[in-house]
Design an enzyme around this catalytic site. Structure first.
Site, PDB file in Angstrom:
ATOM      1  CG  HIS A  57       2.421  -0.213  -2.308  1.00 31.33           C
ATOM      2  ND1 HIS A  57       1.147   0.276  -2.547  1.00 31.33           N
ATOM      3  CD2 HIS A  57       2.878   0.458  -1.209  1.00 31.33           C
ATOM      4  CE1 HIS A  57       0.866   1.203  -1.639  1.00 31.33           C
ATOM      5  NE2 HIS A  57       1.888   1.329  -0.814  1.00 31.33           N
ATOM      6  CB  CYS A  73      -3.466  -2.673  -6.905  1.00 34.48           C
ATOM      7  SG  CYS A  73      -3.927  -1.906  -5.347  1.00 34.48           S
ATOM      8  NE  ARG A 119      -7.294  -4.051  -3.464  1.00 30.82           N
ATOM      9  CZ  ARG A 119      -7.590  -2.893  -4.031  1.00 30.82           C
ATOM     10  NH1 ARG A 119      -7.561  -2.775  -5.358  1.00 30.82           N
ATOM     11  NH2 ARG A 119      -7.921  -1.851  -3.295  1.00 30.82           N
TER      12      ARG A 119
END
Length: 263
Positions: free
Chosen positions: A171, A245, A254
């Site tokens: 993340h 991300c 990405r």
């Protein structure tokens, strides 16, 4: 006249009541939304980051308590383990996560190592430039791995130190956000992977600042973007890939960082 005046006052009072109720409802909804944002952005970060660091300490204690293990080799001269899995079967990833591709996981290796991988974190990723220390687990499932603040290994990619591509997702925002600042990495920065009795040091070589979530080439055994073919590698080797991300607080694209194993 009296009746009409009272009617106007009643209507006026009704309008004021409606406006007051609407204002109260708006404030209440705003407070609820604010609390949800605080929980998602702040509390989940603290919770996941604390749990991830506890997992790192647990791994290090377990490794240090086993006298049968050989000492970790120097980070200047890690060995390359033979590859056991280097093929990736791409598919459309779930939306909203840092993953680029998903695939059917290979069966875990036999013995204690395979058992550890099934149970959870099996390695520790250290990025000195960012001051990052994060556990690594098999898989890229959000609830089981990524939302815990871990880095997740793409199923089917090579293991640490192996020939092929050791590919990880993490993340960038919320849930510990371990990969939030990977955009700051530059060529020459170290990416250190510790396992039980082993240390592998990779060196950042290339960064792809933006590609699509369907760009499966970035985690191929020889990583090369299929969207931007000028980014990537052309020769077999031992690679590491970090994906997350971008831009921040969005899952539209990405960001990819590649490194090669120091020999």
């Amino acid at each position: 006249m009296v009746v009409q005046g009272r009617g106007r006052r009643a209507r006026r009072a009704g309008v004021v009541g409606v406006l007051w109720a609407t204002a109260e409802l708006t404030v209440t909804v705003g407070v609820v939304v604010l609390l949800l944002v605080v929980h998602q952005v702040w509390w989940t970060n603290r919770q996941a980051a604390a749990a991830a660091q506890a997992q790192v300490r647990a791994l290090e204690r377990a490794w240090g308590d086993d006298p049968s293990l050989p000492p970790s080799p120097s980070s200047d001269s890690p060995s390359v383990a033979p590859s056991v899995s280097s093929s990736v079967a791409p598919s459309v990833p779930p939306s909203g996560g840092p993953a680029v591709v998903s695939s059917s996981p290979p069966p875990p290796p036999a013995g204690p190592a395979g058992a550890r991988e099934r149970e959870g974190a099996y390695a520790v990723l250290r990025i000195p430039r960012l001051g990052l220390v994060v556990p690594v687990a098999q898989g890229i499932d959000k609830r089981a791995v990524l939302d815990k603040g871990y880095a997740g290994q793409y199923p089917g990619t090579a293991g640490p130190g192996e020939r092929g591509n050791f590919a990880l997702a993490g993340h960038r925002n919320t849930h510990g956000e371990p990969f939030r600042y990977v955009n700051r990495l530059r060529a020459g920065d170290e990416l250190i992977v510790d396992m039980r009795g082993r240390r592998y040091t990779y060196v950042v070589g290339k960064v792809l600042s933006e590609t699509t979530e369907r760009d499966t080439g970035v985690i191929a055994p020889v990583p090369r973007s299929v969207v931007k073919p000028e980014y990537g590698y052309s020769e077999p080797g031992a690679y590491i890939t970090l994906t997350t991300c971008t831009p921040e607080y969005s899952s539209k694209y990405r960001l990819v960082v590649w490194g090669t194993l120091r020999r």
